[in-house]
Design an enzyme around this catalytic site. Structure first.
Site, mmCIF file in Angstrom:
data_model
loop_
_atom_site.group_PDB
_atom_site.id
_atom_site.type_symbol
_atom_site.label_atom_id
_atom_site.label_comp_id
_atom_site.label_asym_id
_atom_site.label_seq_id
_atom_site.Cartn_x
_atom_site.Cartn_y
_atom_site.Cartn_z
ATOM 1 N N GLY A 13 7.627 -12.859 38.126
ATOM 2 C CA GLY A 13 8.731 -12.288 37.754
ATOM 3 C C GLY A 13 9.278 -11.257 38.926
ATOM 4 O O GLY A 13 9.941 -10.239 38.491
ATOM 5 N N GLY A 16 12.940 -9.793 39.231
ATOM 6 C CA GLY A 16 13.668 -9.445 38.087
ATOM 7 C C GLY A 16 13.732 -7.745 38.146
ATOM 8 O O GLY A 16 13.352 -7.165 39.532
ATOM 9 N N ASP A 57 6.521 -20.971 38.623
ATOM 10 C CA ASP A 57 6.803 -21.138 37.036
ATOM 11 C C ASP A 57 5.585 -20.758 36.281
ATOM 12 O O ASP A 57 5.050 -21.723 36.135
ATOM 13 C CB ASP A 57 7.669 -22.376 36.764
ATOM 14 C CG ASP A 57 8.132 -22.452 35.419
ATOM 15 O OD1 ASP A 57 7.660 -21.643 34.642
ATOM 16 O OD2 ASP A 57 8.994 -23.430 35.213
ATOM 17 N N TYR A 146 12.428 -12.967 20.466
ATOM 18 C CA TYR A 146 11.845 -12.341 21.644
ATOM 19 C C TYR A 146 10.837 -11.283 21.137
ATOM 20 O O TYR A 146 9.705 -11.336 21.659
ATOM 21 C CB TYR A 146 12.890 -11.229 22.381
ATOM 22 C CG TYR A 146 12.415 -10.159 23.494
ATOM 23 C CD1 TYR A 146 11.624 -10.521 24.606
ATOM 24 C CD2 TYR A 146 12.505 -8.956 23.092
ATOM 25 C CE1 TYR A 146 11.358 -9.706 25.526
ATOM 26 C CE2 TYR A 146 12.333 -8.075 24.275
ATOM 27 C CZ TYR A 146 11.659 -8.448 25.134
ATOM 28 O OH TYR A 146 11.375 -7.569 26.057
ATOM 29 N N LYS A 150 6.658 -11.173 21.465
ATOM 30 C CA LYS A 150 6.063 -9.736 22.051
ATOM 31 C C LYS A 150 4.925 -9.552 21.093
ATOM 32 O O LYS A 150 3.887 -9.020 21.755
ATOM 33 C CB LYS A 150 6.874 -8.969 22.281
ATOM 34 C CG LYS A 150 8.013 -8.878 23.506
ATOM 35 C CD LYS A 150 7.238 -8.847 24.873
ATOM 36 C CE LYS A 150 7.690 -9.356 26.004
ATOM 37 N NZ LYS A 150 7.035 -9.361 27.124
HETATM 38 C C1 AKB Z 1 15.604 -5.784 25.965
HETATM 39 O O1 AKB Z 1 16.566 -5.067 25.619
HETATM 40 O O2 AKB Z 1 15.582 -6.960 25.801
HETATM 41 C C2 AKB Z 1 14.527 -5.135 26.730
HETATM 42 C C3 AKB Z 1 13.369 -4.495 25.785
HETATM 43 C C4 AKB Z 1 13.989 -3.373 25.183
HETATM 44 O O3 AKB Z 1 12.324 -5.279 25.926
HETATM 45 N N1 AKB Z 1 15.013 -4.159 27.658
#
Ligand code: AKB
Length: 319
Positions: A13, A16, A57, A146, A150
Protein backbone atom coordinates in the site's frame (compact mmCIF):
# COMPACT_ATOMS: atom_id res chain seq x y z
CA UNK A 1 32.02 1.49 -3.20
CA UNK A 2 29.28 -1.13 -2.81
CA UNK A 3 26.64 -0.31 -0.22
CA UNK A 4 25.97 -2.98 2.39
CA UNK A 5 22.22 -3.59 2.58
CA UNK A 6 21.52 -3.74 6.29
CA UNK A 7 17.80 -4.40 6.08
CA UNK A 8 15.21 -5.06 3.43
CA UNK A 9 11.78 -3.60 4.04
CA UNK A 10 8.63 -4.31 2.05
CA UNK A 11 5.92 -1.66 2.25
CA UNK A 12 2.50 -2.71 0.94
CA UNK A 13 0.00 0.00 0.00
CA UNK A 14 3.01 2.26 -0.61
CA UNK A 15 1.14 4.74 -2.78
CA UNK A 16 -1.62 5.29 -0.20
CA UNK A 17 -2.00 8.09 2.36
CA UNK A 18 0.24 6.57 5.06
CA UNK A 19 2.35 4.34 2.79
CA UNK A 20 3.66 7.19 0.65
CA UNK A 21 4.83 9.23 3.67
CA UNK A 22 6.22 6.16 5.41
CA UNK A 23 8.31 5.21 2.37
CA UNK A 24 9.78 8.74 2.26
CA UNK A 25 10.67 8.62 5.95
CA UNK A 26 12.13 5.11 5.79
CA UNK A 27 14.30 6.14 2.81
CA UNK A 28 15.63 9.11 4.80
CA UNK A 29 16.31 7.13 7.97
CA UNK A 30 18.97 4.68 6.83
CA UNK A 31 20.63 4.79 3.43
CA UNK A 32 21.71 1.16 3.82
CA UNK A 33 18.13 -0.04 4.02
CA UNK A 34 16.66 -1.43 0.81
CA UNK A 35 12.98 -0.50 0.47
CA UNK A 36 10.56 -2.37 -1.75
CA UNK A 37 7.56 -0.10 -2.18
CA UNK A 38 4.60 -2.04 -3.51
CA UNK A 39 1.05 -1.35 -4.53
CA UNK A 40 -1.55 -2.75 -6.89
CA UNK A 41 -0.53 -0.17 -9.51
CA UNK A 42 3.08 0.26 -10.65
CA UNK A 43 4.79 3.51 -9.70
CA UNK A 44 8.40 3.12 -10.75
CA UNK A 45 9.04 6.87 -11.24
CA UNK A 46 9.93 7.21 -7.57
CA UNK A 47 12.63 4.55 -7.73
CA UNK A 48 16.11 5.49 -6.54
CA UNK A 49 19.21 3.78 -5.16
CA UNK A 50 17.53 2.53 -2.01
CA UNK A 51 13.96 2.21 -3.32
CA UNK A 52 12.40 -0.15 -5.86
CA UNK A 53 8.75 -0.41 -6.83
CA UNK A 54 6.94 -3.69 -7.34
CA UNK A 55 3.36 -4.35 -8.34
CA UNK A 56 1.79 -6.45 -5.59
CA UNK A 57 -1.79 -7.34 -4.81
CA UNK A 58 -1.59 -8.60 -1.22
CA UNK A 59 -4.31 -11.17 -1.88
CA UNK A 60 -1.81 -12.93 -4.19
CA UNK A 61 0.26 -14.92 -1.69
CA UNK A 62 2.48 -16.50 -4.35
CA UNK A 63 3.61 -13.12 -5.69
CA UNK A 64 4.08 -11.86 -2.13
CA UNK A 65 6.36 -14.79 -1.31
CA UNK A 66 8.29 -14.40 -4.58
CA UNK A 67 9.07 -10.77 -3.70
CA UNK A 68 10.06 -11.71 -0.13
CA UNK A 69 12.44 -14.42 -1.36
CA UNK A 70 13.86 -12.44 -4.29
CA UNK A 71 14.82 -9.41 -2.20
CA UNK A 72 15.44 -11.19 1.12
CA UNK A 73 12.78 -9.10 2.88
CA UNK A 74 13.03 -9.12 6.68
CA UNK A 75 10.41 -6.51 7.67
CA UNK A 76 6.96 -5.69 6.27
CA UNK A 77 4.97 -2.51 6.83
CA UNK A 78 1.57 -3.76 5.68
CA UNK A 79 -0.38 -0.62 4.74
CA UNK A 80 -2.55 -2.07 1.96
CA UNK A 81 -6.18 -1.96 3.06
CA UNK A 82 -9.72 -0.85 2.29
CA UNK A 83 -11.09 1.87 4.60
CA UNK A 84 -14.49 2.21 6.27
CA UNK A 85 -16.66 4.07 3.73
CA UNK A 86 -15.29 2.21 0.71
CA UNK A 87 -15.68 -1.05 2.63
CA UNK A 88 -19.42 -0.46 3.04
CA UNK A 89 -19.69 0.00 -0.74
CA UNK A 90 -17.66 -3.13 -1.54
CA UNK A 91 -17.80 -5.62 1.31
CA UNK A 92 -16.25 -8.42 -0.76
CA UNK A 93 -13.19 -6.35 -1.63
CA UNK A 94 -12.88 -5.12 1.96
CA UNK A 95 -12.96 -8.64 3.36
CA UNK A 96 -10.63 -10.03 0.73
CA UNK A 97 -7.95 -7.33 1.03
CA UNK A 98 -8.15 -6.73 4.79
CA UNK A 99 -8.50 -10.37 5.91
CA UNK A 100 -6.96 -12.54 3.20
CA UNK A 101 -4.25 -9.97 2.52
CA UNK A 102 -3.28 -9.82 6.19
CA UNK A 103 -3.41 -13.61 6.55
CA UNK A 104 -1.01 -13.91 3.58
CA UNK A 105 1.36 -11.42 5.24
CA UNK A 106 1.23 -13.27 8.58
CA UNK A 107 1.75 -16.67 6.93
CA UNK A 108 4.76 -15.27 5.07
CA UNK A 109 6.04 -13.76 8.35
CA UNK A 110 5.72 -17.14 10.04
CA UNK A 111 7.51 -18.95 7.19
CA UNK A 112 10.32 -16.44 6.60
CA UNK A 113 10.65 -15.07 10.18
CA UNK A 114 9.68 -11.50 9.30
CA UNK A 115 8.83 -8.57 11.54
CA UNK A 116 5.48 -6.98 10.66
CA UNK A 117 3.62 -3.72 11.24
CA UNK A 118 -0.12 -3.97 10.59
CA UNK A 119 -2.48 -1.04 11.25
CA UNK A 120 -5.75 -1.49 13.05
CA UNK A 121 -8.24 1.33 13.61
CA UNK A 122 -10.60 3.05 16.02
CA UNK A 123 -13.17 1.32 13.80
CA UNK A 124 -12.80 -1.83 15.96
CA UNK A 125 -15.07 -0.07 18.47
CA UNK A 126 -18.84 0.27 18.20
CA UNK A 127 -21.82 1.87 19.85
CA UNK A 128 -21.56 -0.36 22.96
CA UNK A 129 -17.99 0.81 23.60
CA UNK A 130 -17.40 3.66 26.10
CA UNK A 131 -17.13 6.77 23.91
CA UNK A 132 -14.85 8.83 26.17
CA UNK A 133 -11.43 7.66 27.33
CA UNK A 134 -12.07 4.38 25.51
CA UNK A 135 -9.90 1.81 27.35
CA UNK A 136 -7.34 -0.50 25.73
CA UNK A 137 -9.39 -3.54 26.67
CA UNK A 138 -13.11 -3.01 26.15
CA UNK A 139 -16.14 -4.05 24.09
CA UNK A 140 -15.37 -4.36 20.37
CA UNK A 141 -18.62 -4.74 18.43
CA UNK A 142 -18.10 -2.69 15.27
CA UNK A 143 -20.99 -1.79 13.00
CA UNK A 144 -18.98 -1.65 9.74
CA UNK A 145 -17.51 -4.44 7.66
CA UNK A 146 -14.21 -2.52 7.88
CA UNK A 147 -14.40 -2.61 11.68
CA UNK A 148 -15.17 -6.33 11.59
CA UNK A 149 -12.11 -6.96 9.41
CA UNK A 150 -10.01 -4.89 11.82
CA UNK A 151 -11.17 -6.81 14.92
CA UNK A 152 -10.51 -10.08 13.09
CA UNK A 153 -7.14 -8.75 11.93
CA UNK A 154 -6.16 -7.87 15.50
CA UNK A 155 -7.05 -11.38 16.63
CA UNK A 156 -5.08 -12.87 13.72
CA UNK A 157 -2.02 -10.79 14.69
CA UNK A 158 -2.32 -11.87 18.33
CA UNK A 159 -2.74 -15.51 17.27
CA UNK A 160 0.35 -15.51 15.03
CA UNK A 161 2.37 -13.77 17.76
CA UNK A 162 1.34 -16.20 20.50
CA UNK A 163 1.21 -19.44 18.50
CA UNK A 164 4.22 -18.95 16.23
CA UNK A 165 6.26 -16.17 17.83
CA UNK A 166 5.72 -13.81 14.88
CA UNK A 167 6.96 -10.32 15.84
CA UNK A 168 3.86 -8.46 14.66
CA UNK A 169 3.00 -5.02 16.05
CA UNK A 170 -0.10 -2.93 15.54
CA UNK A 171 -1.75 0.41 16.32
CA UNK A 172 -5.45 1.33 16.38
CA UNK A 173 -4.97 4.41 14.25
CA UNK A 174 -7.39 7.35 14.50
CA UNK A 175 -8.14 9.68 11.54
CA UNK A 176 -4.83 10.75 9.95
CA UNK A 177 -4.39 14.29 8.62
CA UNK A 178 -1.77 14.86 5.94
CA UNK A 179 -0.84 17.04 2.95
CA UNK A 180 1.16 14.70 0.66
CA UNK A 181 -1.31 12.03 -0.43
CA UNK A 182 -5.06 12.36 0.20
CA UNK A 183 -6.79 9.47 1.99
CA UNK A 184 -9.32 7.45 0.03
CA UNK A 185 -12.55 5.89 1.20
CA UNK A 186 -12.44 6.69 4.92
CA UNK A 187 -14.96 8.30 7.26
CA UNK A 188 -12.37 10.69 8.69
CA UNK A 189 -11.50 11.95 5.17
CA UNK A 190 -13.51 15.14 5.82
CA UNK A 191 -10.70 16.32 8.14
CA UNK A 192 -8.31 16.32 5.15
CA UNK A 193 -10.69 17.36 2.34
CA UNK A 194 -11.66 20.45 4.31
CA UNK A 195 -8.12 21.88 4.01
CA UNK A 196 -7.99 21.44 0.22
CA UNK A 197 -11.43 23.09 -0.21
CA UNK A 198 -10.58 25.89 2.21
CA UNK A 199 -7.48 26.69 0.16
CA UNK A 200 -8.96 26.27 -3.33
CA UNK A 201 -12.64 27.22 -2.99
CA UNK A 202 -13.02 29.00 0.32
CA UNK A 203 -15.93 26.76 1.31
CA UNK A 204 -16.64 23.13 2.16
CA UNK A 205 -19.70 20.93 2.54
CA UNK A 206 -18.90 18.55 5.37
CA UNK A 207 -20.43 15.05 5.37
CA UNK A 208 -20.63 14.80 9.17
CA UNK A 209 -22.46 17.08 11.63
CA UNK A 210 -20.56 19.96 13.29
CA UNK A 211 -20.57 18.34 16.75
CA UNK A 212 -19.02 15.07 15.47
CA UNK A 213 -15.91 14.59 17.62
CA UNK A 214 -13.34 11.97 16.62
CA UNK A 215 -9.77 11.04 17.59
CA UNK A 216 -7.26 12.39 15.05
CA UNK A 217 -3.51 12.52 14.48
CA UNK A 218 -1.14 14.46 12.24
CA UNK A 219 0.80 12.35 9.75
CA UNK A 220 4.17 13.28 11.26
CA UNK A 221 2.97 11.88 14.58
CA UNK A 222 1.55 8.77 12.89
CA UNK A 223 4.85 8.01 11.16
CA UNK A 224 6.71 8.63 14.43
CA UNK A 225 4.35 6.25 16.25
CA UNK A 226 4.75 3.50 13.65
CA UNK A 227 8.56 3.76 13.62
CA UNK A 228 8.88 3.98 17.40
CA UNK A 229 6.61 0.97 17.84
CA UNK A 230 8.71 -1.01 15.37
CA UNK A 231 11.99 0.12 16.98
CA UNK A 232 10.88 -0.71 20.54
CA UNK A 233 12.39 -3.77 22.25
CA UNK A 234 10.25 -6.84 21.70
CA UNK A 235 9.90 -7.28 25.47
CA UNK A 236 8.31 -3.79 25.71
CA UNK A 237 5.46 -4.82 23.40
CA UNK A 238 2.88 -6.20 25.82
CA UNK A 239 -0.08 -5.95 23.43
CA UNK A 240 0.05 -8.13 20.33
CA UNK A 241 -3.49 -7.44 19.14
CA UNK A 242 -3.23 -3.66 18.70
CA UNK A 243 -2.43 -0.60 20.82
CA UNK A 244 -4.88 2.25 21.38
CA UNK A 245 -3.12 5.35 20.10
CA UNK A 246 -4.20 8.96 19.77
CA UNK A 247 -3.05 12.55 19.64
CA UNK A 248 -6.04 14.93 19.67
CA UNK A 249 -9.82 14.81 19.50
CA UNK A 250 -11.82 17.62 17.94
CA UNK A 251 -15.24 18.18 16.43
CA UNK A 252 -15.80 19.20 12.82
CA UNK A 253 -16.91 22.65 14.06
CA UNK A 254 -13.73 23.08 16.12
CA UNK A 255 -11.66 22.24 13.03
CA UNK A 256 -13.59 24.82 11.00
CA UNK A 257 -13.02 27.47 13.70
CA UNK A 258 -9.29 26.75 13.80
CA UNK A 259 -9.01 27.04 9.99
CA UNK A 260 -10.98 30.31 10.14
CA UNK A 261 -8.28 31.79 12.41
CA UNK A 262 -5.99 31.63 9.33
CA UNK A 263 -8.64 32.01 6.59
CA UNK A 264 -11.40 34.24 8.09
CA UNK A 265 -13.57 34.09 4.92
CA UNK A 266 -13.72 30.28 4.90
CA UNK A 267 -17.25 28.88 5.31
CA UNK A 268 -18.49 25.36 5.98
CA UNK A 269 -21.97 23.90 5.74
CA UNK A 270 -23.03 20.41 6.75
CA UNK A 271 -24.82 17.69 4.77
CA UNK A 272 -24.41 14.44 6.73
CA UNK A 273 -24.51 11.26 4.63
CA UNK A 274 -24.10 7.54 5.43
CA UNK A 275 -20.70 8.25 6.97
CA UNK A 276 -22.39 10.08 9.88
CA UNK A 277 -23.63 6.76 11.30
CA UNK A 278 -20.13 5.30 11.01
CA UNK A 279 -18.59 8.31 12.78
CA UNK A 280 -21.29 8.13 15.48
CA UNK A 281 -20.38 4.51 16.20
CA UNK A 282 -16.73 5.37 16.92
CA UNK A 283 -15.19 6.75 20.14
CA UNK A 284 -14.68 10.49 20.62
CA UNK A 285 -11.64 10.27 22.90
CA UNK A 286 -9.26 7.32 23.19
CA UNK A 287 -7.21 6.31 26.26
CA UNK A 288 -3.76 5.43 24.90
CA UNK A 289 -1.96 5.26 28.26
CA UNK A 290 -0.80 1.67 27.65
CA UNK A 291 1.18 2.78 24.56
CA UNK A 292 2.61 5.70 26.54
CA UNK A 293 3.70 3.36 29.37
CA UNK A 294 4.94 0.37 27.33
CA UNK A 295 7.02 2.07 24.63
CA UNK A 296 6.95 5.76 25.51
CA UNK A 297 4.42 7.11 22.99
CA UNK A 298 4.08 10.91 22.98
CA UNK A 299 2.40 13.02 20.31
CA UNK A 300 3.71 16.42 19.20
CA UNK A 301 0.88 18.03 17.18
CA UNK A 302 -2.28 19.47 18.73
CA UNK A 303 -5.12 21.03 16.69
CA UNK A 304 -3.58 24.54 16.27
CA UNK A 305 -0.22 23.00 15.25
CA UNK A 306 -1.88 20.62 12.76
CA UNK A 307 -3.89 23.41 11.12
CA UNK A 308 -0.93 25.81 10.87
CA UNK A 309 1.35 23.15 9.39
CA UNK A 310 -1.30 21.82 6.95
CA UNK A 311 -2.11 25.30 5.62
CA UNK A 312 1.58 26.17 5.31
CA UNK A 313 2.36 23.05 3.27
CA UNK A 314 -0.79 23.23 1.15
CA UNK A 315 -0.18 26.87 0.24
CA UNK A 316 3.23 25.82 -1.15
CA UNK A 317 1.75 22.78 -2.89
CA UNK A 318 -1.34 24.43 -4.36
CA UNK A 319 0.39 27.73 -5.13
C1 AKB B 1 -11.44 5.60 8.18
O1 AKB B 1 -12.03 6.68 8.35
O2 AKB B 1 -11.97 4.60 7.67
C2 AKB B 1 -10.01 5.48 8.67
C3 AKB B 1 -9.94 4.91 10.04
C4 AKB B 1 -10.29 5.73 11.20
O3 AKB B 1 -9.61 3.77 10.18
N1 AKB B 1 -9.37 6.76 8.61
Amino acid sequence: MDTIVAKTILVTGATGQIGSDLVKELSKQDKNTQIIASSRQANSNLENESLVYQVLDVTDSQRLQEIIKWYGVDTIYHLAGILSAKGERDRELCWNVNINGLKNILEAARTYHLKVFSPSSIAVFGTNTPKFKTPQITIKEPSTIYGITKVTGELLCQYYAHQFGVDVRSLRLPGIISYNTPPGGGTTDFAVEIFYRAMTQGSYTCFVRPETRLPMMYMLDAIKAILELMQAKSTAIKIRSSYNITAVSFSAAELVAEIQKHLPDFTCDYQPDFRQAIADSWPSVIDDSQARIDWGWQHSYDLPAIVADMLGHLSLKLG
